[in-house]
Design an enzyme around this catalytic site. Sequence first.
Site, short mmCIF file in Angstrom:
data_model
loop_
_atom_site.label_atom_id
_atom_site.label_comp_id
_atom_site.label_asym_id
_atom_site.label_seq_id
_atom_site.Cartn_x
_atom_site.Cartn_y
_atom_site.Cartn_z
N SER A 1 5.61 8.38 15.34
CA SER A 1 4.63 8.83 16.33
C SER A 1 5.00 8.34 17.72
O SER A 1 5.62 7.27 17.87
CB SER A 1 3.26 8.25 15.94
OG SER A 1 2.34 8.44 16.97
N TYR B 1 -2.45 1.09 14.39
CA TYR B 1 -1.81 2.30 13.85
C TYR B 1 -0.37 2.39 14.36
O TYR B 1 0.57 2.58 13.59
CB TYR B 1 -2.62 3.53 14.28
CG TYR B 1 -1.87 4.83 14.08
CD1 TYR B 1 -1.75 5.40 12.82
CD2 TYR B 1 -1.27 5.50 15.16
CE1 TYR B 1 -1.05 6.59 12.63
CE2 TYR B 1 -0.58 6.68 14.99
CZ TYR B 1 -0.46 7.22 13.72
OH TYR B 1 0.24 8.39 13.54
N LYS C 1 3.49 2.18 12.41
CA LYS C 1 4.57 3.18 12.51
C LYS C 1 5.88 2.51 12.93
O LYS C 1 6.96 2.81 12.40
CB LYS C 1 4.19 4.27 13.51
CG LYS C 1 3.09 5.19 13.01
CD LYS C 1 3.59 6.06 11.87
CE LYS C 1 2.51 6.87 11.24
NZ LYS C 1 2.96 7.59 10.04
N1 LIG Z 1 -1.50 14.81 13.93
C1 LIG Z 1 -0.75 14.27 14.88
O1 LIG Z 1 -0.85 14.67 16.06
C2 LIG Z 1 0.25 13.17 14.54
C3 LIG Z 1 0.95 12.57 15.60
C4 LIG Z 1 1.88 11.57 15.30
C5 LIG Z 1 2.12 11.18 13.98
N2 LIG Z 1 1.40 11.77 12.98
C6 LIG Z 1 1.69 11.32 11.58
O2 LIG Z 1 1.93 12.47 10.79
C7 LIG Z 1 1.52 12.23 9.44
C8 LIG Z 1 0.61 13.38 9.00
O3 LIG Z 1 -0.51 13.47 9.88
P1 LIG Z 1 -1.61 14.61 9.73
O4 LIG Z 1 -2.16 14.86 11.08
O5 LIG Z 1 -1.05 15.71 8.93
O6 LIG Z 1 -2.71 13.80 8.89
P2 LIG Z 1 -3.58 14.23 7.62
O7 LIG Z 1 -4.66 13.20 7.45
O8 LIG Z 1 -4.00 15.66 7.73
O9 LIG Z 1 -2.53 14.08 6.44
C9 LIG Z 1 -2.23 12.83 5.82
C10 LIG Z 1 -2.14 13.10 4.32
O10 LIG Z 1 -1.77 11.88 3.63
C11 LIG Z 1 -2.58 11.74 2.47
N3 LIG Z 1 -2.62 10.30 2.16
C12 LIG Z 1 -3.16 9.30 2.91
N4 LIG Z 1 -2.98 8.11 2.31
C13 LIG Z 1 -2.28 8.36 1.16
C14 LIG Z 1 -1.75 7.55 0.13
N5 LIG Z 1 -1.92 6.19 0.14
N6 LIG Z 1 -1.08 8.13 -0.88
C15 LIG Z 1 -0.90 9.49 -0.92
N7 LIG Z 1 -1.39 10.31 0.03
C16 LIG Z 1 -2.06 9.75 1.07
C17 LIG Z 1 -3.91 12.35 2.87
O11 LIG Z 1 -4.70 12.74 1.76
C18 LIG Z 1 -3.48 13.53 3.72
O12 LIG Z 1 -3.29 14.70 2.95
C19 LIG Z 1 0.85 10.88 9.44
O13 LIG Z 1 1.78 9.92 8.95
C20 LIG Z 1 0.54 10.62 10.90
O14 LIG Z 1 0.51 9.25 11.19
C21 LIG Z 1 0.48 12.75 13.21
#
Ligand SMILES: NC(=O)c1ccc[n+]([C@@H]2O[C@H](COP(=O)([O-])OP(=O)(O)OC[C@H]3O[C@@H](n4cnc5c(N)ncnc54)[C@H](O)[C@@H]3O)[C@@H](O)[C@H]2O)c1
Length: 353
Positions: A125, A152, A156
Amino acid sequence: MTFMDRGSKPAVLVTGGAGYIGAHTAKALHEQGFLPVVFDSLSSGFREAVRWGPFVHGDIRDAGALADAIDAHNVKAVIHFAGLIEVGRSVVKPDLFWEHNVGGTVTLLSTMREKGVNRLVFSSSAAVYGQGGRAALETIPEAAPKAPASPYGDTKLACEWMIEAQCRAYGLTAVALRYFNAAGADPSGLIGEAHEPETHLIPLAIAAALGDGKPLTVFGSDFDTPDGTCLRDYIHVNDLAAAHVEALKAELAPGAYEAVNVGTGVGASVLEVVEAVGRAVGRPVPHSVGARRAGDPPSLVADPARAGALLNWRPVCSSLDQIVSDALRWERSPQYGAGVRGGRCGTVQTTHA
Ligand SMILES: NC(=O)c1ccc[n+]([C@@H]2O[C@H](COP(=O)([O-])OP(=O)(O)OC[C@H]3O[C@@H](n4cnc5c(N)ncnc54)[C@H](O)[C@@H]3O)[C@@H](O)[C@H]2O)c1
């Protein structure tokens, strides 16, 4: 030889593949001839988003469940999205974030090593950078100082360090993708952003314009930016998904580790987003200006040159109008209504750096 040469349809374990970015990446993998095997606890994702390959219900902290999934599907590589993502919650529950994000990643890496799976793409991130003493409108290259502003972001960065060390020690080949602001939805209207409660700007502005939500509050209009509101780098979720597939296919030496920004290099201000949503909906977004939020940097915009050079990746659908119109189509789709409003798929998301 890359892992792709070994099978006609290589299986890729997609942890967190029932979530927002993971589901779009599973679709992109399927379209590129891979078999996405989604491994998800459904803690914030939803089963309805798993459409392009098998689903394994499991937690990344459970080594046995991971090992079984790898064996059962002959997994050749892993794209690791699973984790807790809400910045604000990480401030009040840092231990939970370390347990899921860092502990879960330790378990995943050990299981991959045990099973001989040596290719990884990791969801990092822009939160690893923090503000880091940058000038207001400067873009951020990968070498910029790392100063996460939340637990958070700390998790990362810790995962990145651990992955890099395992590349050196055990020959794992890994790419950490540092996303900026993921936004938009697949144009099919089948999958999209579905968080409850929603705190992201574009869905909130759409809800305000449609009269489904409260009038929008713009947090601060006195930043050192052209119109005084914060600048962010919005990247269409399908461009982000494509970057994962390119990272998986990149010809990298065994033991190589790369960290790569995924953004457009162009910032949009909060007011520009508000105007784009008004254009797409066909009526203005009701909004007012409130105080700045603590910890909001004026500008977070990627320098995406490394993604172009290493992955031969460029955004193709990340204009603000395209992002907003795809997000609007999703919010009007039956899938969104059935999933989110029907209460079956509440994913919770707050701010990402
Ligand atoms: N959305 C953004 O703008 C953004 C920006 C930077 C980084 N990220 C990173 O991208 C990744 C996905 O983000 P997203 O927006 O799709 O989030 P999201 O919450 O929609 O998806 C995360 C998924 O991980 C699953 N999960 C959580 N803990 C778990 C565990 N212990 N075991 C198995 N599954 C688990 C959840 O059920 C969910 O389906 C994350 O790692 C997040 O930190 C997202």
